[in-house]
Design a protein around this motif. Sequence first.
Motif, PDB file in Angstrom:
ATOM      1  N   ARG A 368       0.950  -0.770  -0.247  1.00  0.00           N
ATOM      2  CA  ARG A 368      -0.456   0.254   0.108  1.00  0.00           C
ATOM      3  C   ARG A 368       0.709   1.402   0.302  1.00  0.00           C
ATOM      4  N   LYS A 369       1.779   1.240   1.107  1.00  0.00           N
ATOM      5  CA  LYS A 369       2.736   1.950   0.335  1.00  0.00           C
ATOM      6  C   LYS A 369       3.817   2.429  -0.550  1.00  0.00           C
ATOM      7  N   SER A 370       3.800   1.475  -1.184  1.00  0.00           N
ATOM      8  CA  SER A 370       4.536   1.825  -2.553  1.00  0.00           C
ATOM      9  C   SER A 370       4.057   1.829  -3.218  1.00  0.00           C
ATOM     10  N   ILE A 371       2.844   2.061  -3.646  1.00  0.00           N
ATOM     11  CA  ILE A 371       1.950   1.945  -4.323  1.00  0.00           C
ATOM     12  C   ILE A 371       1.368   3.720  -4.491  1.00  0.00           C
ATOM     13  N   ARG A 372       1.653   3.744  -2.872  1.00  0.00           N
ATOM     14  CA  ARG A 372       1.055   6.120  -3.064  1.00  0.00           C
ATOM     15  C   ARG A 372       2.075   6.275  -3.479  1.00  0.00           C
ATOM     16  N   ASP A 373       3.344   6.179  -2.970  1.00  0.00           N
ATOM     17  CA  ASP A 373       4.433   6.502  -3.516  1.00  0.00           C
ATOM     18  C   ASP A 373       4.530   6.294  -4.366  1.00  0.00           C
ATOM     19  N   ASP A 433     -19.129  -1.259  -3.451  1.00  0.00           N
ATOM     20  CA  ASP A 433     -18.260  -0.296  -2.353  1.00  0.00           C
ATOM     21  C   ASP A 433     -16.695  -0.906  -2.979  1.00  0.00           C
ATOM     22  N   VAL A 434     -16.407   0.403  -3.370  1.00  0.00           N
ATOM     23  CA  VAL A 434     -14.906   0.098  -3.496  1.00  0.00           C
ATOM     24  C   VAL A 434     -13.899   0.960  -2.292  1.00  0.00           C
ATOM     25  N   ILE A 435     -12.583  -0.824  -2.207  1.00  0.00           N
ATOM     26  CA  ILE A 435     -11.909  -0.508  -1.131  1.00  0.00           C
ATOM     27  C   ILE A 435     -10.175   0.180  -2.102  1.00  0.00           C
ATOM     28  N   LEU A 436      -9.899   0.424  -2.200  1.00  0.00           N
ATOM     29  CA  LEU A 436      -8.389   1.259  -2.569  1.00  0.00           C
ATOM     30  C   LEU A 436      -7.144   1.879  -1.497  1.00  0.00           C
ATOM     31  N   PRO A 437      -6.038   2.036  -1.698  1.00  0.00           N
ATOM     32  CA  PRO A 437      -5.243   2.494  -1.008  1.00  0.00           C
ATOM     33  C   PRO A 437      -5.350   4.016  -0.530  1.00  0.00           C
ATOM     34  N   ALA A 438      -4.770   4.219  -0.042  1.00  0.00           N
ATOM     35  CA  ALA A 438      -4.851   5.944   0.197  1.00  0.00           C
ATOM     36  C   ALA A 438      -4.203   6.680  -0.562  1.00  0.00           C
ATOM     37  N   GLY A 439      -4.211   7.891  -0.763  1.00  0.00           N
ATOM     38  CA  GLY A 439      -3.350   8.716  -2.163  1.00  0.00           C
ATOM     39  C   GLY A 439      -3.892   9.026  -3.541  1.00  0.00           C
ATOM     40  N   TRP A 440      -4.845   7.690  -3.730  1.00  0.00           N
ATOM     41  CA  TRP A 440      -6.000   7.797  -5.295  1.00  0.00           C
ATOM     42  C   TRP A 440      -7.223   8.574  -5.058  1.00  0.00           C
TER      43      TRP A 440
END
Length: 714
Positions: A368-373, A433-440
Amino acid sequence: MAGKTLDVKGFIESRVEEIKKMQTAIQTIGGSRSLFQTVPRRMRRRAASHNRKRLPNRLTIKDTTDNSKLVTAAKKNNKRRRSARKRNIKRSDDASKWLETHIWHAKRMKMANKWNFKIASICCEKGRRAAYRACKNDCTLQDVSYYRCIQITGLQQLITTTFGHLTSNQTGSAINSVDYLQGGIEGCQICYHYDSYPYQAIGPVTFLWNYIDLSNNNTNNLKRSLWLWCHPSCYKELVDQITLATQQNRLDEGLEISPLTSDDNTLLRFSLRGPTSQSVLHHALTLISERPAIDDVWNKLLNLSSTAVLPRGSVLSLNVGDPRLNRPILKQRCNNLDQLVARDSSQTCFQNWSYEFAKTSLWDPAIRKSIRDAKKPDHELNKLRMQYFDNQLKLNIEENKICIPIMLIQQSSGTATLININNQCDFISSGWDVILPAGWGMPFWLSFIYCGARAIGLQESAKQYLEQGIPIFPSDYPDTAAGCFNAAETCQNLMSDYYLRPPAKRVNYSKIGILSPFFNPWKELLAYWKQSLKFDIFKAEENTDATNNFYVLRCRKELYVLNEMLKKVCKPYRNRNQSVTTDTDNVVIDNLINNHSHALVAVKVTMYRRGTPSQFCPICLPNDEDLLKLKDQSFKGNLDIPSLKKGTDRDVIGYVSCGDFSHSLGCGIAVGYCSLLGLTKLLVNACDQDENFILIRNIRSLQYHFAAVQILIF
């Protein structure tokens, strides 16, 4: 005469320096005066005074230096205004938290401070009917990222044992059910304080296990993870009870409790409702094919007319690309295919559905952190769009490809009610319901909007719940701490608005017989019926809280029995069966009364012909004379109150929690709660109508209105 003469030349020569200083001070700006104030008054204009081109030529040269300073300062302020404002908001401890879509909502909706968040309340377009049409024919979108997600990690047996003390199997499926343990279905339960069922309810909680293969028989000794989604108003109370239950187990290895939706918003959640919700997802998302089974299901979902045909709470995990790369230029409307094609494809999807569809890398915090970065800024993509401009703004470049794991969770009315009382309103609650990582958050949000979804706020969402006849948390949960706090806050706001008006311009509720116009007196209601039926009011019961000695009956088995008993009194059942009640039924009713004298029962009220119920209106029992008027075809459905000296002249059995006009039914509807003791009075007399009728009276009305009542099982 020498003392009376003045030598002018000598006088001026001795004061030449002072005169020069005075002339210089007159011609130059001093103090707080600006350059534009040197213009003669006849030339000063409000619209042109700050326009440098309108100044005389003798002043433009002097204005050059000052104007450059002003422009430089303005650019600095504009450049750092937004970032500095965001930093100040985050620094302040008392400030409400912003969601990722806050700025987009603040430009289009009225924002409200709710539960320590800034949440969109209602659209500025004032389109309640437009929101209903969008939910009925198209798709609505709501950012529910303010819901708190708690990740619990530990041994599976320890987790199930802990929640065995906080939940009850009588209110729904258990958290240790085989359907939920594999991780392919999201469940819902009502949590209570430690071993306090049915008292001291906390609130509704949805839970989801991480995917695991159940071929291994020793899953109890495996380390598992569980996601809990709860309302922010009951978040702290829930965490405290989970910690208490863990301590009471007295095991060596405890549970690891970590919030996933704190200040950093590790996970985001969007809610899409409506018949075209899957079409919006199909057009907004670009699937990165990895598993052929998921690709096949994803293509067939486009043909569905409603997600209600899918398994309840089923989870579909996808890996999608950057939604900004295929976002349409203009907003478009997405439509589903024909109903015949949809029916065939839905059967295929249901047969081929697998728990393995829930397997995803979204559970890994490092991913999740790598996708946000790895997210590229918008200005870099905008430069690429200028070079590779296509009608759909598609940038098919290898360096721009990114794999984003998301979760789709099926939602339908079946997840909230056991008995579907609104078959015509399935389209409102069906969706994803859509759950997605933060930053997106913003990239996905804008893609959904441009693909045909309509954004809604809290008020439109509450109206959707009311159309289905489902109580909404926390306002419609009177036996919870969050519900009591919400009721006290609402009462305080209404009373402050009421006493701001002069006495001649406000309703005198005492004269029209309304005793509680700003809140629902549940304790007084239960005490009245226990006294009228000769119950011991001060009878000591187990697990009874002194400050909240009532509860809402949520045992599905007993609610189903009570619902069947009410049906037997109606005319259609008596036409098939001559005897209304039997000795067995009387025993069942007596057991309900003796075991649940402190219980409230959730009901749905549907108005008969006329009237729209409002909040806090009493639900009353009709007498024999009132029921005889229903046989008259010309009867309009309202009864005048003959006398108000003694207040309400009908027995009050409950109160309305929320009510409004239903666009789907074309009449007024409401959700309320009735005393179980008072509700059994409907079983005494047989009714010559197709439904059980009660009387509703608005707090500002002098008339009773007939309405049909049904038991809510949720």
